[in-house]
Design an enzyme around this catalytic site. Structure first.
Site, short mmCIF file in Angstrom:
data_model
loop_
_atom_site.label_atom_id
_atom_site.label_comp_id
_atom_site.label_asym_id
_atom_site.label_seq_id
_atom_site.Cartn_x
_atom_site.Cartn_y
_atom_site.Cartn_z
N ARG A 28 3.89 0.67 2.03
CA ARG A 28 4.28 1.41 1.02
C ARG A 28 4.83 0.82 -0.45
NH1 ARG A 28 4.77 6.09 3.73
NH2 ARG A 28 5.72 6.38 6.34
N ASP A 29 4.28 2.02 -1.40
CA ASP A 29 4.37 1.81 -2.70
C ASP A 29 5.96 1.22 -3.10
OD1 ASP A 29 2.78 1.56 -5.53
OD2 ASP A 29 4.66 1.42 -5.62
N ILE A 30 6.60 0.24 -3.87
CA ILE A 30 8.06 0.48 -4.73
C ILE A 30 8.27 1.48 -4.97
CG2 ILE A 30 7.65 -1.32 -6.26
CD1 ILE A 30 10.25 -2.65 -4.98
N ASN A 86 -6.80 -0.08 -10.33
CA ASN A 86 -7.58 0.04 -11.88
C ASN A 86 -8.16 -1.04 -11.94
OD1 ASN A 86 -5.70 3.18 -11.92
ND2 ASN A 86 -3.49 1.89 -11.08
N HIS A 99 -5.56 -3.75 -5.58
CA HIS A 99 -4.86 -3.05 -4.43
C HIS A 99 -5.85 -1.56 -4.79
CE1 HIS A 99 -3.15 -3.35 -8.03
NE2 HIS A 99 -2.85 -2.29 -8.27
N MET A 100 -5.88 -0.77 -3.79
CA MET A 100 -6.34 0.64 -3.48
C MET A 100 -4.88 2.12 -3.69
SD MET A 100 -8.64 3.13 -0.85
CE MET A 100 -10.00 2.47 -1.07
N HIS A 101 -4.93 2.22 -4.15
CA HIS A 101 -3.43 3.07 -4.33
C HIS A 101 -3.83 3.74 -3.48
CE1 HIS A 101 -1.17 2.05 -8.10
NE2 HIS A 101 -2.30 1.43 -8.08
P1 5GP Z 1 -0.90 -0.96 -10.80
O1 5GP Z 1 -0.94 -0.95 -12.01
O2 5GP Z 1 -1.22 -2.79 -10.58
O3 5GP Z 1 -2.87 -0.03 -10.62
O4 5GP Z 1 -0.17 -0.80 -9.47
C1 5GP Z 1 0.23 -1.39 -8.79
C2 5GP Z 1 1.47 -0.82 -7.89
O5 5GP Z 1 2.16 -1.93 -7.35
C3 5GP Z 1 2.83 -0.15 -8.52
O6 5GP Z 1 2.27 1.27 -8.14
C4 5GP Z 1 3.78 -0.66 -8.07
O7 5GP Z 1 4.71 0.21 -8.10
C5 5GP Z 1 3.32 -1.52 -6.97
N1 5GP Z 1 4.78 -2.60 -6.59
C6 5GP Z 1 4.64 -4.10 -7.56
N2 5GP Z 1 5.57 -4.45 -6.79
C7 5GP Z 1 5.68 -4.39 -5.68
C8 5GP Z 1 6.57 -4.82 -4.79
O8 5GP Z 1 7.17 -6.21 -4.75
N3 5GP Z 1 6.08 -3.81 -3.59
C9 5GP Z 1 5.74 -3.04 -3.32
N4 5GP Z 1 5.69 -2.74 -2.28
N5 5GP Z 1 4.88 -3.25 -4.52
C10 5GP Z 1 5.13 -2.74 -5.39
#
Ligand code: 5GP
Length: 116
Positions: A28-30, A86, A99-101
């Site tokens: 899960r995203d933080i 992204n 990463h895939m959201h």
């Molecule tokens: P990006 O903008 O690089 O595509 O997305 C990175 C995602 O990683 C963001 O949605 C952010 O909330 C998530 N994220 C960043 N650090 C952590 C973390 O330490 N733990 C979790 N679970 N998600 C993270």
């Protein structure tokens, strides 16, 4: 260069992992942007889409298999969900581990707005 995601894969940093196998981890995203917001990532450290090579095709294809699996597990298959990857600054990438959201659990609206 290892990121926080490698620590999550190795259970060295806290995260709610919803799926893990030899190739892929989903957690899960933080900072969720939807009722369900997961990161689905290869266990292999690949910084961006620009760093992908042909040998990564199996693991990157597996991201979709895992997306389908978690969608089924979470009851989101029928209503739907959105998958986003992204790459670099203009897309807002901030973690240098591909990463895939996975976003779902509500009507997400249109992905793109009308801009020039
Ligand atoms: P990006 O903008 O690089 O595509 O997305 C990175 C995602 O990683 C963001 O949605 C952010 O909330 C998530 N994220 C960043 N650090 C952590 C973390 O330490 N733990 C979790 N679970 N998600 C993270």
């Amino acid at each position: 260069m290892a990121t926080i995601f490698t620590k999550i894969i190795n259970h060295e940093a806290p995260a709610e992992i919803v799926y893990q196998d030899d190739l892929v981890t989903a957690f899960r995203d933080i900072n969720p942007k939807a009722p369900v917001h997961l990161m689905i990532i290869p266990n292999k450290e690949i910084p961006t889409v620009n760093d992908v090579s042909a040998e990564d095709e199996q693991v990157l294809g597996h991201l979709f298999t895992v997306a389908k699996h978690v969608a089924t597990e979470l009851g989101l298959s029928e209503k739907g969900y959105r998958l986003i990857v992204n790459c670099n600054q203009d897309a807002g990438q901030v973690i240098w581990h591909i990463h895939m959201h996975f976003l779902g659990g509500k009507d997400l609206g249109p992905l793109l707005s009308e801009t020039e």
